[in-house]
Design a protein around this motif. Structure first.
Motif, short mmCIF file in Angstrom:
data_model
loop_
_atom_site.label_atom_id
_atom_site.label_comp_id
_atom_site.label_asym_id
_atom_site.label_seq_id
_atom_site.Cartn_x
_atom_site.Cartn_y
_atom_site.Cartn_z
N MET A 1 0.84 -1.20 0.00
CA MET A 1 0.00 0.00 0.00
C MET A 1 0.87 1.25 0.00
SD MET A 1 -3.16 -0.11 2.54
CE MET A 1 -2.32 -1.26 3.59
N GLU B 1 -5.58 -1.79 5.57
CA GLU B 1 -6.43 -2.04 4.41
C GLU B 1 -7.40 -3.16 4.75
OE1 GLU B 1 -6.10 -2.89 -0.37
OE2 GLU B 1 -4.56 -3.66 0.95
N THR B 2 -8.65 -3.00 4.30
CA THR B 2 -9.62 -4.07 4.53
C THR B 2 -10.04 -4.66 3.19
OG1 THR B 2 -11.54 -2.60 4.43
CG2 THR B 2 -10.50 -2.91 6.60
N GLN C 1 -16.17 -5.42 7.27
CA GLN C 1 -14.83 -5.21 6.69
C GLN C 1 -13.84 -6.08 7.43
OE1 GLN C 1 -13.30 -1.24 6.04
NE2 GLN C 1 -15.36 -0.39 6.16
N GLY D 1 -11.48 -2.75 0.33
CA GLY D 1 -10.63 -1.77 -0.36
C GLY D 1 -10.50 -0.48 0.42
N GLU D 2 -11.24 -0.37 1.54
CA GLU D 2 -11.12 0.87 2.34
C GLU D 2 -9.82 0.89 3.12
OE1 GLU D 2 -14.62 2.37 4.55
OE2 GLU D 2 -15.71 0.98 3.27
N ARG D 3 -9.35 2.11 3.43
CA ARG D 3 -8.12 2.24 4.19
C ARG D 3 -8.38 3.03 5.47
NH1 ARG D 3 -4.77 5.26 1.19
NH2 ARG D 3 -6.63 5.95 0.10
N ASN E 1 -2.25 8.96 2.57
CA ASN E 1 -3.23 8.82 3.65
C ASN E 1 -3.78 10.17 4.06
OD1 ASN E 1 -1.31 10.10 5.22
ND2 ASN E 1 -0.37 8.18 5.84
#
Ligand SMILES: Cc1cc2nc3c(=O)[nH]c(=O)nc-3n(C[C@H](O)[C@H](O)[C@H](O)COP(=O)(O)OP(=O)(O)OC[C@H]3O[C@@H](n4cnc5c(N)ncnc54)[C@H](O)[C@@H]3O)c2cc1C
Length: 343
Positions: free
Chosen positions: A1, A106-107, A90, A110-112, A5
């Protein structure tokens, strides 16, 4: 990743998992005035407690015998005391250390999530049903091979084979006996790991075959019509006519990508020291997923782990912080809440 952020809110602590350890950590982090997020893979809080919601729990300090679903309700209410951010559906799958030392999680959606510290409280991981290890068995899952029991009435008048020997299998067999034409329970050992009283009751109302294991499913199209069972000691086979097969062989531990993250994992879970610290700075662990020399794998033990992990996370962020929160009777955060309660 490697993505930026910048647009993501930074939290003091992100708790992964919403079982007893995660829920209590969410509460206690409020006592430590930390900006808190909890990420749960399922769509509700409770964790493993959802596996036995109707059971009565006797061994949580200060709480007289309580149905587990009620305990979930109370724990989840307590977890929300300081309004943590709760996210559901998630599963955490990875993280990357940022140049400033913070962590970007990261889940699987796709969310961070941006955080200074992480508390891993994933219990046995996202519990995976242990399925029948028989080639081609999965094709019957759309018809009459079941791993969960949802609509008891759909088994009315049918010949049902139940495979398994734990609490859940025994409970299902007893329930099915009320509606099915015939219930046969197949278990590879003579002893059942369920409450004695329930086992006795089951033996009275169903046909018990031990020590037997399911060897083969015989289909007609996509439905199972017969099952071959094998005597575990003699190897003798028997073929039974069935209308449905119900399996409960427990759950597998799934630590998924934890190993890939570089965390040290022993036979019993994530290795932590007596401050709940993993081998990665800023990442702590609590509850059934972690292991240390004084481990108590109970709800009460999960609470203690959560407190240790939170205190360590607090001091990781601010080394000058007190080693633990003020007791609740002296804690400023409760002053206003206490007034509301007595109004
Ligand atoms: C049949 C049975 C009866 C029991 N009876 C008692 C009892 O009477 N008294 C007692 O004290 N204890 C009892 N226990 C033990 C107790 O249930 C556990 O000790 C307790 O649930 C552990 O809590 P936990 O929060 O560590 O893990 P869990 O309860 O397993 O919760 C972990 C949570 O993390 C989530 N998760 C997993 N992976 C991820 C991921 N990657 N991302 C996001 N979320 C994730 C899971 O979905 C789950 O919600 C019993 C256990 C069993 C199996």
């Amino acid at each position: 990743m490697t993505e930026s952020n910048k647009a993501i809110d930074l939290y003091d602590v992100t708790i992964i998992g919403g079982g007893p350890a995660g829920m209590y950590a969410a509460f206690y982090s409020g006592m430590r005035n930390m900006k808190t997020k909890l990420i749960e893979a399922k769509d509700e809080l409770g964790g493993y407690l959802h596996m036995y919601p109707e059971k009565t729990i006797w061994d949580v300090g200060g709480i007289p015998p309580i149905r587990c679903d009620k305990l979930i309700e109370w724990l989840s209410k307590q977890a929300r005391t300081f309004d943590p951010t709760l996210l559901f559906g998630q599963k955490m799958i990875g993280f990357a250390r940022q140049p400033d030392g913070t962590l970007l999680l990261e889940t699987d959606t796709g969310e961070r999530h941006h955080t200074r510290t992480v508390i891993i409280a994933i219990g046995r991981g996202v519990a995976q049903l242990q399925k029948l290890d028989i080639e081609g068995a999965d094709r019957f899952e759309v018809t009459n091979l079941y791993y969960t029991l949802q609509d008891l009435n759909s088994f009315r008048g049918r010949r049902v084979l139940v495979s398994g020997g734990g609490n859940t299998a025994v409970d299902w067999a007893r329930e099915l006996a009320d509606v099915a034409d015939r219930v046969t329970v197949v278990h590879r050992r003579d002893e059942f790991t369920a409450m004695e009283r329930h086992v006795e009751e089951m033996r009275r109302v169903v046909d018990v075959r031990t020590p037997y294991a399911v060897e083969r499913l015989h289909g007609d199209g996509d439905a199972v019509r017969q099952v071959t069972i094998r005597h575990v000691e003699t190897g003798a086979f028997e073929r039974l006519d069935v209308d449905a097969v119900v399996v409960n062989h427990g759950y597998n531990r799934d630590y998924g990508s934890l190993r890939e993250w570089g965390l040290t994992i022993g036979e019993w879970g994530l290795t932590v020291n007596n401050q709940a610290e993993t081998n990665i700075p800023g990442i702590f662990a609590a509850g059934d997923c972690s292991t240390h020399s004084s481990k108590v794998r109970l709800i009460a033990g999960a609470f203690v782990d959560a407190v240790l992990a939170l205190n360590s996370a607090k001091r990781y962020i601010d080394p000058s912080a007190a080693p633990m929160a003020y007791v609740s009777s002296h804690n400023d955060r409760f002053r206003e809440l206490n007034k509301q309660l007595t109004r």
